[in-house]
Design a protein around this motif. Sequence first.
Motif, PDB file in Angstrom:
ATOM      1  N   GLU A  28       0.809  -1.213   0.000  1.00  0.00           N
ATOM      2  CA  GLU A  28       0.000   0.000   0.000  1.00  0.00           C
ATOM      3  C   GLU A  28       0.847   1.271   0.000  1.00  0.00           C
ATOM      4  N   LEU A  29       0.421   2.259  -0.795  1.00  0.00           N
ATOM      5  CA  LEU A  29       1.019   3.589  -0.798  1.00  0.00           C
ATOM      6  C   LEU A  29       0.158   4.507   0.055  1.00  0.00           C
ATOM      7  N   PHE A  30       0.797   5.420   0.780  1.00  0.00           N
ATOM      8  CA  PHE A  30       0.073   6.355   1.633  1.00  0.00           C
ATOM      9  C   PHE A  30       0.421   7.786   1.259  1.00  0.00           C
ATOM     10  N   THR A  31      -0.560   8.668   1.363  1.00  0.00           N
ATOM     11  CA  THR A  31      -0.256  10.095   1.276  1.00  0.00           C
ATOM     12  C   THR A  31       0.337  10.490   2.619  1.00  0.00           C
ATOM     13  N   GLU A  32       0.865  11.701   2.697  1.00  0.00           N
ATOM     14  CA  GLU A  32       1.455  12.155   3.960  1.00  0.00           C
ATOM     15  C   GLU A  32       0.408  12.160   5.076  1.00  0.00           C
ATOM     16  N   ASP A  33      -0.784  12.654   4.791  1.00  0.00           N
ATOM     17  CA  ASP A  33      -1.835  12.690   5.815  1.00  0.00           C
ATOM     18  C   ASP A  33      -2.263  11.288   6.243  1.00  0.00           C
ATOM     19  N   GLU A  34      -2.367  10.377   5.295  1.00  0.00           N
ATOM     20  CA  GLU A  34      -2.732   8.999   5.635  1.00  0.00           C
ATOM     21  C   GLU A  34      -1.674   8.345   6.513  1.00  0.00           C
ATOM     22  N   LEU A  35      -0.401   8.596   6.189  1.00  0.00           N
ATOM     23  CA  LEU A  35       0.684   8.016   6.980  1.00  0.00           C
ATOM     24  C   LEU A  35       0.698   8.596   8.386  1.00  0.00           C
ATOM     25  N   LYS A  36       0.496   9.905   8.505  1.00  0.00           N
ATOM     26  CA  LYS A  36       0.436  10.529   9.828  1.00  0.00           C
ATOM     27  C   LYS A  36      -0.678   9.910  10.661  1.00  0.00           C
ATOM     28  N   THR A  37      -1.837   9.732  10.063  1.00  0.00           N
ATOM     29  CA  THR A  37      -2.969   9.127  10.777  1.00  0.00           C
ATOM     30  C   THR A  37      -2.648   7.698  11.200  1.00  0.00           C
ATOM     31  N   LEU A  38      -2.069   6.937  10.296  1.00  0.00           N
ATOM     32  CA  LEU A  38      -1.699   5.544  10.590  1.00  0.00           C
ATOM     33  C   LEU A  38      -0.719   5.471  11.751  1.00  0.00           C
ATOM     34  N   LEU A  39       0.336   6.266  11.697  1.00  0.00           N
ATOM     35  CA  LEU A  39       1.348   6.242  12.750  1.00  0.00           C
ATOM     36  C   LEU A  39       0.800   6.768  14.066  1.00  0.00           C
ATOM     37  N   PHE A  40      -0.010   7.787  13.989  1.00  0.00           N
ATOM     38  CA  PHE A  40      -0.621   8.352  15.194  1.00  0.00           C
ATOM     39  C   PHE A  40      -1.498   7.301  15.875  1.00  0.00           C
ATOM     40  N   ASP A  41      -2.297   6.596  15.085  1.00  0.00           N
ATOM     41  CA  ASP A  41      -3.163   5.553  15.649  1.00  0.00           C
ATOM     42  C   ASP A  41      -2.359   4.421  16.277  1.00  0.00           C
ATOM     43  N   GLN A  42      -1.163   4.159  15.752  1.00  0.00           N
ATOM     44  CA  GLN A  42      -0.334   3.085  16.292  1.00  0.00           C
ATOM     45  C   GLN A  42       0.315   3.457  17.614  1.00  0.00           C
ATOM     46  N   VAL A  43       0.636   4.727  17.816  1.00  0.00           N
ATOM     47  CA  VAL A  43       1.385   5.106  19.011  1.00  0.00           C
ATOM     48  C   VAL A  43       0.538   5.687  20.133  1.00  0.00           C
ATOM     49  N   VAL A  44      -0.651   6.194  19.819  1.00  0.00           N
ATOM     50  CA  VAL A  44      -1.501   6.767  20.867  1.00  0.00           C
ATOM     51  C   VAL A  44      -2.319   5.641  21.475  1.00  0.00           C
ATOM     52  N   ASP A  45      -2.091   5.430  22.768  1.00  0.00           N
ATOM     53  CA  ASP A  45      -2.733   4.322  23.457  1.00  0.00           C
ATOM     54  C   ASP A  45      -4.106   4.701  24.000  1.00  0.00           C
ATOM     55  N   GLU A  46      -4.259   5.935  24.432  1.00  0.00           N
ATOM     56  CA  GLU A  46      -5.479   6.301  25.130  1.00  0.00           C
ATOM     57  C   GLU A  46      -5.663   7.819  25.093  1.00  0.00           C
ATOM     58  N   ASN A  47      -6.910   8.249  24.988  1.00  0.00           N
ATOM     59  CA  ASN A  47      -7.224   9.670  25.071  1.00  0.00           C
ATOM     60  C   ASN A  47      -7.601   9.994  26.504  1.00  0.00           C
ATOM     61  N   VAL A  48      -7.026  11.049  27.046  1.00  0.00           N
ATOM     62  CA  VAL A  48      -7.308  11.456  28.412  1.00  0.00           C
ATOM     63  C   VAL A  48      -7.963  12.833  28.363  1.00  0.00           C
ATOM     64  N   VAL A  49      -9.121  12.938  28.987  1.00  0.00           N
ATOM     65  CA  VAL A  49      -9.822  14.211  29.052  1.00  0.00           C
ATOM     66  C   VAL A  49      -9.655  14.756  30.463  1.00  0.00           C
ATOM     67  N   ILE A  50      -9.173  15.999  30.545  1.00  0.00           N
ATOM     68  CA  ILE A  50      -8.922  16.613  31.842  1.00  0.00           C
ATOM     69  C   ILE A  50      -9.946  17.706  32.084  1.00  0.00           C
ATOM     70  N   ASP A  51     -10.634  17.609  33.192  1.00  0.00           N
ATOM     71  CA  ASP A  51     -11.578  18.641  33.599  1.00  0.00           C
ATOM     72  C   ASP A  51     -10.791  19.679  34.398  1.00  0.00           C
ATOM     73  N   GLU A  52     -10.683  20.892  33.859  1.00  0.00           N
ATOM     74  CA  GLU A  52      -9.866  21.931  34.499  1.00  0.00           C
ATOM     75  C   GLU A  52     -10.334  22.247  35.914  1.00  0.00           C
ATOM     76  N   HIS A  53     -11.645  22.267  36.117  1.00  0.00           N
ATOM     77  CA  HIS A  53     -12.175  22.591  37.444  1.00  0.00           C
ATOM     78  C   HIS A  53     -11.851  21.488  38.454  1.00  0.00           C
ATOM     79  N   GLU A  54     -11.956  20.254  38.001  1.00  0.00           N
ATOM     80  CA  GLU A  54     -11.638  19.128  38.887  1.00  0.00           C
ATOM     81  C   GLU A  54     -10.144  19.114  39.225  1.00  0.00           C
ATOM     82  N   ALA A  55      -9.312  19.424  38.246  1.00  0.00           N
ATOM     83  CA  ALA A  55      -7.870  19.466  38.492  1.00  0.00           C
ATOM     84  C   ALA A  55      -7.523  20.590  39.471  1.00  0.00           C
TER      85      ALA A  55
END
Length: 84
Positions: A28-55
């Motif tokens: 498969e060939l990837f455009t730059e944006d497709e490759l960025k998305t692919l690599l990002f999905d491989q390395v990001v394990d979890e999304n963390v949402v921070i509530d500023e007021h709670e912090a």
Amino acid sequence: MMVYHVIKIEDGTYYRGFDEATGFYDEELFTEDELKTLLFDQVVDENVVIDEHEAARAVRCIPDPEAREKVSNYITYLEGMVEK
């Protein structure tokens, strides 16, 4: 390990995976944006949402004033890093 090589074709620039262990290219060939998305999905394990007021509430609950100040300063530092 998969590395990516730049493939220039008449109409644009693409990226193709190259498996260093086998010496073969991925199909498969990837455009730059497709490759960025692919690599990002491989390395990001979890999304963390921070509530500023709670912090802020959690920081206020730290009993030691010096420790509370250090944590507050560190949060300010991290916020500055995110804005860059």
